[in-house]
Write a protein that holds these residues in place. Structure first.
Motif, PDB file in Angstrom:
ATOM      1  N   LEU A  60       0.870  -1.173   0.000  1.00  0.00           N
ATOM      2  CA  LEU A  60       0.000   0.000   0.000  1.00  0.00           C
ATOM      3  C   LEU A  60       0.906   1.222   0.000  1.00  0.00           C
ATOM      4  O   LEU A  60       1.637   1.458   0.967  1.00  0.00           O
ATOM      5  CB  LEU A  60      -0.901  -0.006   1.242  1.00  0.00           C
ATOM      6  N   THR A  62       1.531   5.320  -0.134  1.00  0.00           N
ATOM      7  CA  THR A  62       0.885   6.605   0.114  1.00  0.00           C
ATOM      8  C   THR A  62       1.946   7.681   0.298  1.00  0.00           C
ATOM      9  O   THR A  62       3.020   7.420   0.835  1.00  0.00           O
ATOM     10  CB  THR A  62      -0.032   6.543   1.346  1.00  0.00           C
ATOM     11  N   LYS A 153       0.671  -4.400   2.952  1.00  0.00           N
ATOM     12  CA  LYS A 153      -0.783  -4.447   2.941  1.00  0.00           C
ATOM     13  C   LYS A 153      -1.318  -5.736   3.550  1.00  0.00           C
ATOM     14  O   LYS A 153      -2.472  -5.798   3.974  1.00  0.00           O
ATOM     15  CB  LYS A 153      -1.322  -4.277   1.524  1.00  0.00           C
ATOM     16  N   SER A 158      -5.618  -0.940   4.848  1.00  0.00           N
ATOM     17  CA  SER A 158      -5.936   0.351   4.241  1.00  0.00           C
ATOM     18  C   SER A 158      -5.484   1.458   5.176  1.00  0.00           C
ATOM     19  O   SER A 158      -5.091   1.202   6.325  1.00  0.00           O
ATOM     20  CB  SER A 158      -7.438   0.470   3.977  1.00  0.00           C
ATOM     21  N   TYR A 168      -7.177   3.479  12.993  1.00  0.00           N
ATOM     22  CA  TYR A 168      -6.861   3.681  11.590  1.00  0.00           C
ATOM     23  C   TYR A 168      -5.390   4.032  11.402  1.00  0.00           C
ATOM     24  O   TYR A 168      -4.813   4.827  12.164  1.00  0.00           O
ATOM     25  CB  TYR A 168      -7.725   4.786  10.987  1.00  0.00           C
ATOM     26  N   ARG A 170      -4.147   5.863   9.101  1.00  0.00           N
ATOM     27  CA  ARG A 170      -4.071   7.291   8.802  1.00  0.00           C
ATOM     28  C   ARG A 170      -3.904   8.106  10.087  1.00  0.00           C
ATOM     29  O   ARG A 170      -3.092   9.032  10.161  1.00  0.00           O
ATOM     30  CB  ARG A 170      -5.331   7.733   8.062  1.00  0.00           C
ATOM     31  N   GLU A 199      -4.321   9.510  -0.830  1.00  0.00           N
ATOM     32  CA  GLU A 199      -4.954   8.205  -0.855  1.00  0.00           C
ATOM     33  C   GLU A 199      -3.923   7.161  -1.299  1.00  0.00           C
ATOM     34  O   GLU A 199      -2.899   7.488  -1.892  1.00  0.00           O
ATOM     35  CB  GLU A 199      -6.151   8.208  -1.811  1.00  0.00           C
ATOM     36  N   GLY A 200      -4.200   5.901  -1.014  1.00  0.00           N
ATOM     37  CA  GLY A 200      -3.220   4.863  -1.274  1.00  0.00           C
ATOM     38  C   GLY A 200      -3.373   4.204  -2.629  1.00  0.00           C
ATOM     39  O   GLY A 200      -4.477   4.123  -3.181  1.00  0.00           O
ATOM     40  N   VAL A 202      -2.445   0.485  -4.470  1.00  0.00           N
ATOM     41  CA  VAL A 202      -2.274  -0.877  -3.977  1.00  0.00           C
ATOM     42  C   VAL A 202      -1.747  -1.774  -5.083  1.00  0.00           C
ATOM     43  O   VAL A 202      -2.140  -1.650  -6.246  1.00  0.00           O
ATOM     44  CB  VAL A 202      -3.626  -1.433  -3.455  1.00  0.00           C
TER      45      VAL A 202
END
Length: 239
Positions: A60, A62, A153, A158, A168, A170, A199-200, A202
């Protein structure tokens, strides 16, 4: 900083797998002419991405823009508030770092991850890697740094939502940066003046045809090498 086209592209622009190619470099697509790139930095970015996916093929990615008002000086970490940190290992830079700011940020991020992810997964008897992420960092100004994370991931599905809930990923990134620069931010606020998170993207390179996602990541990452971001080198943090 967000006015810089390269930063805006890294943080805000969604990838279209059908239309992102403008030019090619080392058989990889780029979103702008290769003449506008720092080729040494671009090669390092491409190699770092390929290496991190080779080591752990489910990723993932970001981008995170950090604002540090005190320059490259992290606040002192209060170890009394840190958990027993025996699980996660710290990624190491591939070159000598002139400061400890980003290393301190990663240390605090690991603490956040341990507090908010590991205890819950251990209770559920779920396996978690002790190498949660690789990263690329690049200084932009005396008060701005961009970091691109490659999270495993398999462990961190996420980034989560913009709610400020501690479960989370984030939120863990936000809290780790606030701790690094000594900002007390009890209420989760967006937009945040100290940090911006994209946003990520993948990839699962175990599937039969991962080329589209991998090319999209190379496309996005190539903005780190755009001439508008200057000649500061990148650092690849890995295990």
């Amino acid at each position: 900083m967000n006015a810089l086209p390269a930063i805006s592209q890294l943080l805000n622009v969604p990838i279209s797998h059908e239309t992102y190619q403008v030019d090619m470099m080392n058989d990889k697509p780029m979103p702008y002419p290769s003449s506008d790139a720092n080729h040494a930095i671009l090669f390092e970015c491409q190699k770092a991405l390929d290496d991190t996916v080779r080591q752990h093929p489910v990723r993932l990615m970001t981008s995170v823009l950090l604002y540090h008002p005190n320059g490259y000086r992290p606040v002192e970490l209060c170890w009394e508030q840190a958990p027993n940190r025996e699980h996660l290992t710290q990624p190491q830079p591939n070159k000598q770092e002139p400061d400890t700011l980003i290393a301190s940020f990663f240390e605090r991020l690991n603490i956040q991850i341990e507090q908010n992810f590991l205890s819950r997964r251990v209770k559920l008897k779920q396996r978690v890697s002790n190498k949660p992420y690789h990263a690329i960092s690049k200084r932009l100004t005396p008060h701005h740094t961009i970091v691109v994370f490659f999270f495993n991931k398999s462990d961190y599905a996420s980034l989560g939502r913009d709610t400020g809930h501690s479960r989370y990923l984030r939120t863990c990134i936000f809290n780790a940066w606030h701790s690094t620069i000594g900002i007390e931010c009890d209420n989760y606020c967006w937009p945040n003046p100290w940090i911006s998170i994209s946003e990520g993207l993948v990839i699962n390179a175990r599937v039969d045809k991962p080329e589209d996602n991998l090319h999209a990541m190379h496309n996005q990452l190539s903005w780190l090498a755009h001439a508008s971001l200057g000649d500061f080198p990148i650092t690849y943090w890995h295990y």
